[in-house]
Design a protein around this motif. Sequence first.
Motif, PDB file in Angstrom:
ATOM      1  N   LYS A  12      42.604  44.743  40.947  1.00  0.00           N
ATOM      2  CA  LYS A  12      43.412  45.674  40.557  1.00  0.00           C
ATOM      3  C   LYS A  12      44.728  44.949  39.871  1.00  0.00           C
ATOM      4  CE  LYS A  12      46.558  49.023  42.599  1.00  0.00           C
ATOM      5  NZ  LYS A  12      46.776  50.017  43.669  1.00  0.00           N
ATOM      6  N   ASP A  13      45.221  43.708  40.473  1.00  0.00           N
ATOM      7  CA  ASP A  13      46.100  42.952  39.911  1.00  0.00           C
ATOM      8  C   ASP A  13      45.890  42.423  38.615  1.00  0.00           C
ATOM      9  OD1 ASP A  13      47.376  43.713  42.302  1.00  0.00           O
ATOM     10  OD2 ASP A  13      47.193  41.593  43.378  1.00  0.00           O
ATOM     11  N   ASN A  67      45.986  45.165  35.851  1.00  0.00           N
ATOM     12  CA  ASN A  67      47.493  45.416  35.331  1.00  0.00           C
ATOM     13  C   ASN A  67      47.872  44.135  34.388  1.00  0.00           C
ATOM     14  OD1 ASN A  67      47.348  47.821  36.892  1.00  0.00           O
ATOM     15  ND2 ASN A  67      48.085  46.735  38.773  1.00  0.00           N
ATOM     16  N   TYR A 112      39.122  44.087  45.987  1.00  0.00           N
ATOM     17  CA  TYR A 112      39.912  45.326  45.183  1.00  0.00           C
ATOM     18  C   TYR A 112      41.196  44.942  44.997  1.00  0.00           C
ATOM     19  CZ  TYR A 112      42.341  49.639  44.783  1.00  0.00           C
ATOM     20  OH  TYR A 112      43.163  50.901  44.420  1.00  0.00           O
ATOM     21  N   ASN A 113      41.992  44.336  45.713  1.00  0.00           N
ATOM     22  CA  ASN A 113      43.256  43.832  45.438  1.00  0.00           C
ATOM     23  C   ASN A 113      43.399  42.705  44.168  1.00  0.00           C
ATOM     24  OD1 ASN A 113      44.488  45.682  47.231  1.00  0.00           O
ATOM     25  ND2 ASN A 113      44.225  44.173  48.597  1.00  0.00           N
ATOM     26  N   SER A 150      34.699  46.231  45.094  1.00  0.00           N
ATOM     27  CA  SER A 150      34.795  47.498  45.948  1.00  0.00           C
ATOM     28  C   SER A 150      34.273  47.068  47.295  1.00  0.00           C
ATOM     29  CB  SER A 150      34.225  48.756  45.153  1.00  0.00           C
ATOM     30  OG  SER A 150      32.878  48.425  45.132  1.00  0.00           O
TER      31      SER A 150
END
Length: 490
Positions: A436-437, A440, A432-433, A426
């Motif tokens: 996040k990837d 998923n 962050y990206n 964060s």
Amino acid sequence: MENVSMNDVSEPIFGMLFNSEQDAYDYYNSYGWVMGFSVRKHFLNKSKKDKMTITSRGFVYSKAGCWLSDKRDINTANPRAETRTDCQARMNICLVDDGKYKCCDFVKEHNHELHITSTIHMMSSQKNMLDIHRQEIDLTDDSGIRPRSTVELMGRQAGGIKNLSCLTQDVRNYLRTKRQRALTYGEAGNLMKYFVTQTRNNPSFTYSFQLDSEEQITNIFWADPKMIIDYAQFGDVVSFDTTFRTKKECMPFGLFTGFNHHRGCTVFRVDLLYDETVESFEWLFENGITHLGHMMKDGSKFLTDLKKCIYQYDVKDEFKTAWHNLLNEYVVKDMKRGNELKAEFDARNKMPRLANSMSIIQKQVRELYTPRIPECYILKRWTRGARTMVVNDSRGKEVEQDVNLDCTQRYKRICLELIQIASEASNTIEGYNLVKDAANELRLKLGNIRINPIDCPDILIFPDFSDNVYPGLRLKHKEKSTRGGRRLKS
């Protein structure tokens, strides 16, 4: 006009197109978030052909219109404050030929002050309880945390209460709705659902119920794995009490209790009786004795001989003879007092031998601590190893108090690692990206993992609880008595 992205919220204009009626509402609601006003749906017109297709729709500000005068206002001590100002701000849409909706009317002006940024989250249309919020509310409610403390905790996690989309009252409403939905099957259905769920989670969970001629539940008993383990470890002395009663139906609530090695009260079994008659107690002790394990499990020769000794002999001498034969056959005759006296004599007659020559201090210690309590009379339940024994249920399988213990430990370890990763990620947009990837991708892989029945041969599969389970089952209720509040006698 081209379609407008939901991420690009600007002032609506005449002719703006939306893919659906819900998209138009979401866009106008997002616009209200930016400007500081709440939105509600107004009129609705449907097609005369299929009675389903929405042809036009209106969205207005929550202060639109005005309340009519109430004749009861004269007698009201604390009337409600006015919330309507007849504001004309609105956005209307209509259906066009390609199946999309067009903004056909838009009024921007308001006749009141708009909300500031720090209070936008309190507006009705801007409240939206997310799934992650529901999970946290369920977790804190199970832990006994009050709604106000729950909101404060979630606010700190979100960087402030203003960043939440729900308030304390919303949390209370959610919990109340959850409890109301839990009573969908009725009191008897919910009780059976609880029993089925607990048995599915841990097969050692034991329960039973008795039905009368009208297929109504009269007596119930249940015991979870912890109760069974506690009875095996500390069940040498048991107390049965039916003093407690339910408040509404005045049904006796029976408890089999005892003491553990810390002198704490321990529950061995729970019973809910219709009355305190001989028939109820006969069912209670005959059907509830099988879950205790050891020699009392169903089908054992000891239990068969015990029932034969109790029920088949009416003559006093025959019963005494059968009873002594039973004690001698299973070596449960009470010889504790005789052995205790012999051990007391040996302790006073014999002195412990020391390896070295006795000094004055050793002689004094020997005389002070001798005689001592023989180890054979120190019950394991009073020692530190009271919880080390292995307990088997009536089916001969080992009782596990927490079948999800390994899962809980793995959950704790994973949470610590993921919290550290989230804290580091964060700090930067790139981190962050990246996380996040990766999350998923990891979620898709976890979705493909299934429990292989070959790896879990002992797992029991129970049918899902539905409306067809125990149809028409209900508790038998007593007739209301006109007597006072004293305890009723059966």
